[in-house]
Design an enzyme around this catalytic site. Structure first.
Site, PDB file in Angstrom:
ATOM      1  CB  ILE A 130      -1.079   0.053   1.263  1.00 44.58           C
ATOM      2  CG1 ILE A 130      -0.226  -0.022   2.682  1.00 44.58           C
ATOM      3  CG2 ILE A 130      -1.987  -0.936   1.019  1.00 44.58           C
ATOM      4  CD1 ILE A 130      -1.147   0.393   3.844  1.00 44.58           C
ATOM      5  CB  THR A 151      -6.471  -0.075  17.304  1.00 45.92           C
ATOM      6  OG1 THR A 151      -6.253  -0.517  18.720  1.00 45.92           O
ATOM      7  CG2 THR A 151      -5.486   0.944  17.111  1.00 45.92           C
ATOM      8  CG  ASP A 152      -8.933  -0.649  22.409  1.00 49.25           C
ATOM      9  OD1 ASP A 152      -7.872  -0.941  21.815  1.00 49.25           O
ATOM     10  OD2 ASP A 152      -9.527  -1.225  22.892  1.00 49.25           O
ATOM     11  CD  GLU A 153      -3.165  -1.167  21.465  1.00 53.89           C
ATOM     12  OE1 GLU A 153      -1.830  -0.733  21.298  1.00 53.89           O
ATOM     13  OE2 GLU A 153      -3.064  -2.397  21.304  1.00 53.89           O
ATOM     14  CE1 TYR A 192      -1.099  -1.113  15.348  1.00 53.91           C
ATOM     15  CE2 TYR A 192      -2.090  -0.934  17.673  1.00 53.91           C
ATOM     16  CZ  TYR A 192      -2.057  -1.448  16.261  1.00 53.91           C
ATOM     17  OH  TYR A 192      -3.383  -1.629  15.828  1.00 53.91           O
ATOM     18  CE  LYS A 242      -4.615   1.073  12.753  1.00 57.63           C
ATOM     19  NZ  LYS A 242      -4.978   0.578  11.512  1.00 57.63           N
ATOM     20  N   PRO A 264       5.460 -15.948  28.764  1.00 53.81           N
ATOM     21  CG  PRO A 264       5.964 -14.984  26.862  1.00 53.81           C
ATOM     22  CD  PRO A 264       5.414 -15.908  27.242  1.00 53.81           C
ATOM     23  CE1 TYR A 287       5.995  -9.668  27.122  1.00 54.13           C
ATOM     24  CE2 TYR A 287       4.593  -7.800  26.356  1.00 54.13           C
ATOM     25  CZ  TYR A 287       5.474  -8.957  26.153  1.00 54.13           C
ATOM     26  OH  TYR A 287       5.784  -9.144  24.810  1.00 54.13           O
ATOM     27  NE  ARG A 322       3.591  -4.512  24.661  1.00 53.91           N
ATOM     28  CZ  ARG A 322       2.330  -4.827  24.140  1.00 53.91           C
ATOM     29  NH1 ARG A 322       1.215  -4.446  24.422  1.00 53.91           N
ATOM     30  NH2 ARG A 322       2.651  -5.990  23.372  1.00 53.91           N
TER      31      ARG A 322
HETATM   32  P1  NAD Z   1      -2.271  -8.487  11.055  1.00 51.98           P
HETATM   33  O1  NAD Z   1      -1.071  -8.141  11.624  1.00 51.98           O
HETATM   34  O2  NAD Z   1      -2.716  -9.903  11.554  1.00 51.98           O
HETATM   35  O3  NAD Z   1      -2.352  -8.314   9.538  1.00 51.98           O
HETATM   36  C1  NAD Z   1      -2.118  -7.305   8.718  1.00 51.98           C
HETATM   37  C2  NAD Z   1      -2.306  -7.548   7.164  1.00 51.98           C
HETATM   38  O4  NAD Z   1      -1.701  -6.358   6.672  1.00 51.98           O
HETATM   39  C3  NAD Z   1      -1.140  -8.889   6.865  1.00 51.98           C
HETATM   40  O5  NAD Z   1      -1.793  -9.531   5.951  1.00 51.98           O
HETATM   41  C4  NAD Z   1       0.098  -8.068   6.237  1.00 51.98           C
HETATM   42  O6  NAD Z   1       0.575  -8.828   4.924  1.00 51.98           O
HETATM   43  C5  NAD Z   1      -0.760  -6.650   5.734  1.00 51.98           C
HETATM   44  N1  NAD Z   1       0.234  -5.694   5.485  1.00 51.98           N
HETATM   45  C6  NAD Z   1       1.241  -5.125   6.212  1.00 51.98           C
HETATM   46  N2  NAD Z   1       1.899  -4.184   5.520  1.00 51.98           N
HETATM   47  C7  NAD Z   1       1.080  -4.199   4.287  1.00 51.98           C
HETATM   48  C8  NAD Z   1       1.649  -3.258   3.298  1.00 51.98           C
HETATM   49  N3  NAD Z   1       2.409  -2.247   3.454  1.00 51.98           N
HETATM   50  N4  NAD Z   1       0.787  -3.343   2.226  1.00 51.98           N
HETATM   51  C9  NAD Z   1      -0.242  -4.293   2.014  1.00 51.98           C
HETATM   52  N5  NAD Z   1      -0.440  -5.130   3.265  1.00 51.98           N
HETATM   53  C10 NAD Z   1       0.136  -5.029   4.185  1.00 51.98           C
HETATM   54  O7  NAD Z   1      -2.986  -7.732  11.791  1.00 51.98           O
HETATM   55  P2  NAD Z   1      -4.589  -7.715  12.422  1.00 51.98           P
HETATM   56  O8  NAD Z   1      -4.619  -7.851  13.994  1.00 51.98           O
HETATM   57  O9  NAD Z   1      -5.397  -8.501  11.464  1.00 51.98           O
HETATM   58  O10 NAD Z   1      -5.168  -6.276  12.062  1.00 51.98           O
HETATM   59  C11 NAD Z   1      -5.914  -5.721  11.142  1.00 51.98           C
HETATM   60  C12 NAD Z   1      -6.295  -4.057  11.341  1.00 51.98           C
HETATM   61  O11 NAD Z   1      -7.199  -4.023  12.556  1.00 51.98           O
HETATM   62  C13 NAD Z   1      -4.954  -3.207  11.632  1.00 51.98           C
HETATM   63  O12 NAD Z   1      -5.151  -2.134  10.985  1.00 51.98           O
HETATM   64  C14 NAD Z   1      -5.105  -3.006  13.110  1.00 51.98           C
HETATM   65  O13 NAD Z   1      -4.487  -1.790  13.441  1.00 51.98           O
HETATM   66  C15 NAD Z   1      -6.543  -2.978  13.325  1.00 51.98           C
HETATM   67  N6  NAD Z   1      -6.924  -3.682  14.784  1.00 51.98           N
HETATM   68  C16 NAD Z   1      -6.378  -4.706  15.161  1.00 51.98           C
HETATM   69  C17 NAD Z   1      -6.957  -5.462  16.552  1.00 51.98           C
HETATM   70  C18 NAD Z   1      -6.481  -6.684  17.159  1.00 51.98           C
HETATM   71  O14 NAD Z   1      -6.573  -6.947  18.045  1.00 51.98           O
HETATM   72  N7  NAD Z   1      -5.481  -7.369  16.245  1.00 51.98           N
HETATM   73  C19 NAD Z   1      -7.774  -4.442  17.352  1.00 51.98           C
HETATM   74  C20 NAD Z   1      -8.187  -3.371  16.516  1.00 51.98           C
HETATM   75  C21 NAD Z   1      -7.655  -2.906  15.270  1.00 51.98           C
HETATM   76  O1  TDX Z   2       4.022 -12.179  25.767  1.00 49.40           O
HETATM   77  C1  TDX Z   2       3.031 -11.376  26.230  1.00 49.40           C
HETATM   78  N1  TDX Z   2       3.000 -11.144  27.398  1.00 49.40           N
HETATM   79  C2  TDX Z   2       2.204 -10.054  27.911  1.00 49.40           C
HETATM   80  O2  TDX Z   2       2.104 -10.065  29.201  1.00 49.40           O
HETATM   81  C3  TDX Z   2       2.401 -10.486  25.139  1.00 49.40           C
HETATM   82  C4  TDX Z   2       2.711 -10.790  23.567  1.00 49.40           C
HETATM   83  C5  TDX Z   2       1.725  -9.465  25.615  1.00 49.40           C
HETATM   84  N2  TDX Z   2       1.474  -9.250  26.823  1.00 49.40           N
HETATM   85  C6  TDX Z   2       0.623  -8.530  27.490  1.00 49.40           C
HETATM   86  C7  TDX Z   2       0.757  -6.992  26.731  1.00 49.40           C
HETATM   87  C8  TDX Z   2      -0.744  -6.375  26.720  1.00 49.40           C
HETATM   88  O3  TDX Z   2      -1.155  -6.042  28.038  1.00 49.40           O
HETATM   89  O4  TDX Z   2      -0.974  -8.858  27.134  1.00 49.40           O
HETATM   90  C9  TDX Z   2      -1.426  -7.915  26.656  1.00 49.40           C
HETATM   91  C10 TDX Z   2      -2.071  -8.366  25.292  1.00 49.40           C
HETATM   92  O5  TDX Z   2      -0.973  -8.062  24.431  1.00 49.40           O
HETATM   93  P1  TDX Z   2      -0.881  -8.168  22.717  1.00 49.40           P
HETATM   94  O6  TDX Z   2      -1.520  -9.463  22.168  1.00 49.40           O
HETATM   95  O7  TDX Z   2       0.531  -7.753  22.121  1.00 49.40           O
HETATM   96  O8  TDX Z   2      -2.016  -6.912  22.292  1.00 49.40           O
HETATM   97  P2  TDX Z   2      -2.065  -5.528  22.724  1.00 49.40           P
HETATM   98  O9  TDX Z   2      -0.818  -4.824  22.909  1.00 49.40           O
HETATM   99  O10 TDX Z   2      -3.209  -5.099  23.770  1.00 49.40           O
HETATM  100  O11 TDX Z   2      -2.451  -4.998  21.139  1.00 49.40           O
HETATM  101  C11 TDX Z   2      -3.683  -5.671  20.348  1.00 49.40           C
HETATM  102  O12 TDX Z   2      -4.791  -5.136  20.595  1.00 49.40           O
HETATM  103  C12 TDX Z   2      -5.076  -4.069  19.869  1.00 49.40           C
HETATM  104  C13 TDX Z   2      -3.240  -5.886  19.032  1.00 49.40           C
HETATM  105  O13 TDX Z   2      -1.756  -6.319  18.879  1.00 49.40           O
HETATM  106  C14 TDX Z   2      -3.378  -4.323  18.423  1.00 49.40           C
HETATM  107  O14 TDX Z   2      -3.021  -4.500  16.854  1.00 49.40           O
HETATM  108  C15 TDX Z   2      -4.641  -4.031  18.493  1.00 49.40           C
HETATM  109  O15 TDX Z   2      -4.906  -2.533  17.957  1.00 49.40           O
END
Ligand code: NAD
Ligand code: TDX
Length: 351
Positions: free
Chosen positions: A63, A132-134, A157, A161, A212, A214, A288
């Site tokens: 993108i 995201t809510d972050e 991150y 966003k 792990p 944190y 973290r």
């Molecule tokens: P993910 O990391 O699993 O997937 C991201 C995808 O984007 C991958 O398939 C990757 O190949 C693709 N990508 C990365 N860089 C790219 C680029 N430059 N061009 C084209 N494609 C690219 O992420 P996810 O957890 O599925 O999150 C998807 C979206 O939802 C993100 O925008 C994230 O911020 C948002 N989101 C995630 C969560 C969560 O809990 N995972 C919560 C709220 C919002």
């Molecule tokens: O090994 C671990 N140990 C640990 O204690 C990891 C990977 C995380 N953690 C803690 C950090 C957070 O408090 O657990 C919680 C969840 O961590 P993650 O799974 O890394 O999620 P978080 O950082 O909350 O972010 C996720 O939610 C919002 C997604 O990765 C984001 O993409 C999304 O926007």
């Protein structure tokens, strides 16, 4: 007859794959174009069941490549975009912020520009940005994030966003681009890359490796089953107001350590291990940097305006998730081969 051409970015990732599957299966009149760079987090195995559908096309592209986005918009004449592509892991953003700036900010602007330049009229067009809510920062013991909460991101991150959300709104306010934004809490479910807490813990318990945790494990996250996020995105895409923001969350807060204990109990049961076996793997590690204490989403607007509710209770969703990881060993082995091992060796030695 095809009525709409929808570009979904990041469709090979965790949430994107559930959104693509839903849109392909529920809307045979739409043509779904899944554009993904296939980074370490993107995996076409996530979409094997729909890859031969007549209303589905995969496009491998970055993108950030503005010219490519222009030419794809001009070639395919997309009617709408659901933008999920992003770098998504907070820990990686701490060790390598620039990739997050490039993909999440520059990549979003390159898509916005391609849409703005190629949509001759904005009638019936839509740029839906998934966020995201972050972006709201961290809560204390009380309160919830609403759509009116001021942005206060802390990690590279969440700052990237937040920046992309502001830019999407700026294109609406400045150029009249029709947009929608949703901000969702932590997702869990199938296809989740085992670097995030829940799939990492499942993977490590399965292999008798340390889990792990944190800091003191007291940080709170608000968990939503990924398919419930996909139904919310579908609803907002079709029925949400243009220009509006919707918070998505399941009113399901868990302290990390309580969640890990619940997961350990489920894993003991599924793996037929004695009660308490998995919990012995819990290992407290260095916190973290800038770790947000608590996230909690108020999803009242989405419920009141569009009638959305999550479908699954957490324990049910977590069991389904564990079952998925235990029956999809090939997927897990594939995504944890190669660079994955190297990355984790580096992460752990740092603590
Ligand atoms: P993910 O990391 O699993 O997937 C991201 C995808 O984007 C991958 O398939 C990757 O190949 C693709 N990508 C990365 N860089 C790219 C680029 N430059 N061009 C084209 N494609 C690219 O992420 P996810 O957890 O599925 O999150 C998807 C979206 O939802 C993100 O925008 C994230 O911020 C948002 N989101 C995630 C969560 C969560 O809990 N995972 C919560 C709220 C919002
Ligand atoms: O090994 C671990 N140990 C640990 O204690 C990891 C990977 C995380 N953690 C803690 C950090 C957070 O408090 O657990 C919680 C969840 O961590 P993650 O799974 O890394 O999620 P978080 O950082 O909350 O972010 C996720 O939610 C919002 C997604 O990765 C984001 O993409 C999304 O926007």
């Amino acid at each position: 007859m095809t009525t709409k051409k929808i570009l979904i970015t990041g469709g090979a990732g965790f949430i994107g794959s559930h959104v693509v599957r839903r849109m392909v299966n529920y809307y045979p009149d739409y043509h779904i174009y899944n554009l993904d760079k296939l980074t370490y987090a993107g995996n076409l195995e996530n979409l094997r069941d729909i890859e031969n559908s007549p209303n589905y096309t995969f496009i491998k592209a970055d993108i950030v490549d503005g010219e490519k986005m222009h030419s794809l918009f001009s070639e395919y004449q997309f009617d709408a975009v659901i933008h999920l592509a992003a770098e998504s892991h907070v820990d990686r953003s701490i060790s390598n912020p620039m990739e997050f700036i490039t993909t999440n900010i520059v990549g979003t602007v390159s898509l916005l520009n391609a849409a703005k330049a190629n949509w001759k009229t904005f009638d019936e067009k839509l740029f839906y940005h998934v966020s995201t809510d972050e972006v709201y920062g961290s809560l204390g013991e009380e309160g919830f994030f609403t759509e009116e909460t001021k942005y206060n991101p802390h990690s590279p991150y969440s700052a990237s966003k937040a920046s992309s959300d502001h830019l999407v709104r700026a294109y609406h306010d400045t150029y009249g681009l029709p947009i929608k934004i949703s901000n969702c809490s932590n997702n869990y479910g199938a296809n989740h890359f085992p670097e995030k807490l829940i799939p990492l813990a499942i993977h490590n318990i399965k292999n008798n490796q340390p889990i792990p945790v944190y800091g003191k494990g007291e940080n709170v996250r608000d968990w939503l089953y990924v398919e419930d996020h996909a139904t919310a995105i579908d609803l907002i895409f079709h029925k949400g107001k243009v220009g509006a923001t919707y918070n998505i969350g399941g009113f399901n807060e868990w302290k990390n350590i309580d969640l890990i204990h619940l997961l350990c109990r489920i894993m003991d049961k599924k793996l037929k291990r004695a009660d308490g076996t998995s919990a012995k793997l819990i290992t407290y590690v260095k916190d973290r940097a800038g770790h947000d204490l608590r996230y909690a989403i108020d999803a009242t607007k989405l419920n009141k305006e569009l009638g959305w509710n999550p479908s699954l209770q957490f324990e049910e969703g977590l069991e389904k998730t564990v079952d998925w990881y235990l029956t999809n060993e090939d997927w897990l082995n594939h995504v944890t081969s190669g660079d994955y091992q190297k990355y984790y060796e580096v992460q752990y030695t740092k603590r």
